[in-house]
Design a protein around this motif. Structure first.
Motif, PDB file in Angstrom:
ATOM      1  N   VAL A 156       0.834  -1.209   0.000  1.00  0.00           N
ATOM      2  CA  VAL A 156       0.000   0.000   0.000  1.00  0.00           C
ATOM      3  C   VAL A 156       0.867   1.257   0.000  1.00  0.00           C
ATOM      4  N   GLU A 157       1.915   1.260   0.832  1.00  0.00           N
ATOM      5  CA  GLU A 157       2.796   2.422   0.882  1.00  0.00           C
ATOM      6  C   GLU A 157       3.502   2.635  -0.453  1.00  0.00           C
ATOM      7  N   GLY A 158       3.951   1.548  -1.077  1.00  0.00           N
ATOM      8  CA  GLY A 158       4.605   1.668  -2.374  1.00  0.00           C
ATOM      9  C   GLY A 158       3.664   2.157  -3.454  1.00  0.00           C
ATOM     10  N   PHE A 159       2.380   1.772  -3.373  1.00  0.00           N
ATOM     11  CA  PHE A 159       1.390   2.216  -4.349  1.00  0.00           C
ATOM     12  C   PHE A 159       1.016   3.685  -4.117  1.00  0.00           C
ATOM     13  N   ARG A 160       0.874   4.090  -2.856  1.00  0.00           N
ATOM     14  CA  ARG A 160       0.459   5.455  -2.541  1.00  0.00           C
ATOM     15  C   ARG A 160       1.550   6.466  -2.876  1.00  0.00           C
ATOM     16  N   TYR A 161       2.791   6.102  -2.638  1.00  0.00           N
ATOM     17  CA  TYR A 161       3.897   7.041  -2.842  1.00  0.00           C
ATOM     18  C   TYR A 161       4.806   6.527  -3.955  1.00  0.00           C
ATOM     19  N   SER A 162       5.871   5.849  -3.595  1.00  0.00           N
ATOM     20  CA  SER A 162       6.752   5.211  -4.579  1.00  0.00           C
ATOM     21  C   SER A 162       7.469   4.067  -3.895  1.00  0.00           C
ATOM     22  N   ARG A 163       8.083   3.194  -4.663  1.00  0.00           N
ATOM     23  CA  ARG A 163       8.759   2.035  -4.091  1.00  0.00           C
ATOM     24  C   ARG A 163       9.904   2.475  -3.184  1.00  0.00           C
ATOM     25  N   GLU A 164      10.540   3.585  -3.518  1.00  0.00           N
ATOM     26  CA  GLU A 164      11.670   4.078  -2.725  1.00  0.00           C
ATOM     27  C   GLU A 164      11.233   4.631  -1.377  1.00  0.00           C
ATOM     28  N   ASP A 165       9.930   4.871  -1.192  1.00  0.00           N
ATOM     29  CA  ASP A 165       9.431   5.424   0.068  1.00  0.00           C
ATOM     30  C   ASP A 165       9.028   4.351   1.075  1.00  0.00           C
ATOM     31  N   VAL A 166       9.231   3.093   0.759  1.00  0.00           N
ATOM     32  CA  VAL A 166       8.934   1.996   1.689  1.00  0.00           C
ATOM     33  C   VAL A 166      10.214   1.676   2.452  1.00  0.00           C
ATOM     34  N   HIS A 167      10.186   1.902   3.773  1.00  0.00           N
ATOM     35  CA  HIS A 167      11.391   1.744   4.581  1.00  0.00           C
ATOM     36  C   HIS A 167      11.135   0.822   5.772  1.00  0.00           C
ATOM     37  N   ALA A 168      12.197   0.154   6.193  1.00  0.00           N
ATOM     38  CA  ALA A 168      12.103  -0.765   7.327  1.00  0.00           C
ATOM     39  C   ALA A 168      11.746  -0.034   8.616  1.00  0.00           C
ATOM     40  N   ASN A 169      12.205   1.201   8.756  1.00  0.00           N
ATOM     41  CA  ASN A 169      11.939   1.948   9.980  1.00  0.00           C
ATOM     42  C   ASN A 169      10.441   2.127  10.209  1.00  0.00           C
ATOM     43  N   ALA A 170       9.728   2.540   9.176  1.00  0.00           N
ATOM     44  CA  ALA A 170       8.281   2.738   9.304  1.00  0.00           C
ATOM     45  C   ALA A 170       7.568   1.408   9.539  1.00  0.00           C
ATOM     46  N   LEU A 171       8.025   0.363   8.861  1.00  0.00           N
ATOM     47  CA  LEU A 171       7.408  -0.955   9.039  1.00  0.00           C
ATOM     48  C   LEU A 171       7.635  -1.470  10.456  1.00  0.00           C
ATOM     49  N   ALA A 172       8.828  -1.284  10.988  1.00  0.00           N
ATOM     50  CA  ALA A 172       9.120  -1.717  12.349  1.00  0.00           C
ATOM     51  C   ALA A 172       8.242  -0.983  13.359  1.00  0.00           C
ATOM     52  N   ASN A 173       8.033   0.305  13.140  1.00  0.00           N
ATOM     53  CA  ASN A 173       7.161   1.071  14.033  1.00  0.00           C
ATOM     54  C   ASN A 173       5.719   0.587  13.954  1.00  0.00           C
ATOM     55  N   ALA A 174       5.273   0.233  12.756  1.00  0.00           N
ATOM     56  CA  ALA A 174       3.918  -0.307  12.606  1.00  0.00           C
ATOM     57  C   ALA A 174       3.776  -1.638  13.335  1.00  0.00           C
TER      58      ALA A 174
END
Length: 268
Positions: free
Chosen positions: A84-102
């Motif tokens: 979803v994050e890659g679709f909403r923004y771009s593939r480069e905007d998907v990061h482990a930091n945000a996923l870990a926080n989620a």
């Protein structure tokens, strides 16, 4: 008339933490190591279908120990989140930091508000363009996030495995050296783990997009059997000493070796 059952909040949280910690420790351990070409993830897992290590997104991997159905549900949630994050923004905007926080929010909320906490520890790894950019996030059963450096250890016998990894870890590991160090740390001094007893994968730094690649048994066996390159002769040392040492090593290369028995506990 029955009186309501009361437990002090401090005792209730302590009991939940003890419950989760005990059950996570029953699972087979897992090690992640940063090496010169990326990140290695290795786990003791003889099953070839119940995976502990998986791809999440282009340069991000997931690993879990503990209760399989719980950490696999988290893996699936992570895949959906990243897509979803890659679709909403771009593939480069998907990061482990945000996923870990989620993940930390999900696991932490469950620990705080539900009667039974999740019996899991998970790892989110992202490979960068240089080793300094690599990221390892260890999420504990209560939602605490630990930003690991160099390597991470999850699951049973954490203290002993961490001590063995600390002793052997060297920055700039080759893949073969990282595999040997990780497997030696997992096995301990009294056991030997063969390729069939392991699950391993890498996040390759030089990959064009999808960095995740599994190490199959044949490749893993070769890496385990490979020998480290000879060390350079120290300044001022007699080069004939190095030659003699090589001859002795070659003469004894056919020494005895064998595989020890592996644990029979269920995969976790």
């Amino acid at each position: 008339m029955t009186m309501p059952f009361y437990v002090a909040p401090e005792q209730f949280m302590k009991d939940k933490a003890d419950f989760a910690r005990k059950n996570v420790a029953r699972g087979r351990p897992l090690v992640a190591v940063i090496y010169d070409g990326g990140i290695l993830l290795a786990a003791e897992n003889p099953s070839h279908t119940l995976r502990k290590i998986s791809e999440i997104y282009d340069r991000i991997a997931f690993a879990g120990v503990g209760k399989y159905n719980e950490f696999d549900a988290l893996r699936q949630a992570g895949v959906r989140y990243a897509d979803v994050e890659g679709f909403r923004y771009s593939r480069e905007d998907v990061h482990a930091n945000a996923l870990a926080n989620a993940y930390a929010q999900i696991v932490g909320n469950t620990f705080t508000h539900d009667v039974k906490p999740m019996e899991v520890e998970i790892l989110v790894a992202e490979v960068g363009t240089t080793p300094d950019d690599d990221e390892l996030y260890h999420i504990l059963y209560d939602g605490v996030v630990v930003d690991e450096t160099g390597y991470a250890v999850l699951g049973g016998e954490t203290d002993a495995i961490d001590a063995r990894m600390k002793e052997s870890f060297v920055e700039g590991f080759s893949l073969a050296a990282a595999v040997r160090a990780a497997v030696t740390a997992l096995a301990g001094p009294e056991r030997t783990l063969a390729a069939a007893d392991l699950e391993a994968a890498v996040l390759e730094r030089d990959a064009a997009r999808r960095a995740f690649r599994r190490l199959e048994n044949g490749e893993l066996a070769e890496l385990l059997q490979s020998t480290a390159p000879a060390e350079a002769t120290a300044p001022g040392a007699d080069p004939t000493d190095a030659t003699a040492a090589t001859e002795v090593t070659d003469a004894t290369a056919g020494g005895e070796s064998g595989d020890g028995a592996t644990s029979s506990e269920p995969a976790g």
